[in-house]
Design a protein around this motif. Structure first.
Motif, short mmCIF file in Angstrom:
data_model
loop_
_atom_site.label_atom_id
_atom_site.label_comp_id
_atom_site.label_asym_id
_atom_site.label_seq_id
_atom_site.Cartn_x
_atom_site.Cartn_y
_atom_site.Cartn_z
N UNK A 174 0.28 -4.71 5.57
CA UNK A 174 0.11 -5.84 4.66
C UNK A 174 -1.31 -5.90 4.11
N UNK A 175 -1.40 -6.55 2.96
CA UNK A 175 -2.69 -6.86 2.35
C UNK A 175 -3.20 -8.11 3.07
N UNK A 187 2.77 4.84 8.67
CA UNK A 187 1.92 5.05 7.51
C UNK A 187 0.69 5.81 7.96
N UNK A 188 0.37 6.89 7.26
CA UNK A 188 -0.81 7.70 7.56
C UNK A 188 -1.99 7.16 6.77
N UNK A 189 -2.99 6.55 7.43
CA UNK A 189 -4.11 5.94 6.71
C UNK A 189 -4.84 6.88 5.75
N UNK A 218 -12.67 -0.41 -3.48
CA UNK A 218 -12.84 0.11 -2.14
C UNK A 218 -11.65 -0.33 -1.29
N UNK A 219 -11.21 0.56 -0.42
CA UNK A 219 -10.09 0.26 0.47
C UNK A 219 -10.60 0.23 1.91
N UNK A 220 -10.35 -0.87 2.59
CA UNK A 220 -10.71 -1.01 4.00
C UNK A 220 -9.41 -1.17 4.78
N UNK A 270 -10.05 -4.08 -1.34
CA UNK A 270 -8.76 -4.44 -0.77
C UNK A 270 -8.82 -4.16 0.73
N UNK A 271 -8.45 -5.16 1.52
CA UNK A 271 -8.35 -5.00 2.96
C UNK A 271 -6.87 -4.94 3.32
#
Length: 113
Positions: free
Chosen positions: A106-107, A39-41, A61-63, A29-30
């Motif tokens: 956003x995605x 928002x705190x990454x 995996x999150x990018x 997911x990007x």
């Protein structure tokens, strides 16, 4: 921590997209998370792994892409990079800069199977 509820919303979106899009797994997911989005990454990363358990995105995996925050001065029309909301214009000093980029959440892309 509102990042957990944001992750729950992402999970719900992914589950809905899996049903309508005909995929069974999300591998990656990007996201685009602007520096002014509140928002705190790192909290989002932690929440993502926890919330995605048992969903189509379990183990995904999150990018996270973080664009620069930009604002335009309504007085002199200068576009400038900002670090926070309500900064003064670097040219004319007007306190009314209007954010044009940097508050996104956003995605932007998915890798699915």
């Amino acid at each position: 921590m509102h990042e957990m509820s944001l992750c729950e919303n992402i999970r719900d979106i992914l589950e809905g997209q899996a049903q309508t899009g005909g995929f069974t797994r999300v591998n990656k997911v990007w996201l685009e998370v602007g520096p002014l989005s509140c928002v705190e990454p790192e909290a989002l990363r932690f929440g993502f792994d926890v919330v995605m358990r048992g969903s189509v995105a379990e183990g995904a995996t999150l990018d996270i892409a973080t664009p620069r925050a930009m604002a335009q001065c309504p007085a002199c029309h200068r576009i400038a990079e900002v670090k926070q909301r309500f900064e003064a214009c670097p040219d004319c000093g007007s306190p009314a800069l209007q954010v044009t980029r940097g508050d996104e959440f956003r995605i932007i892309k998915l890798e699915v199977v």
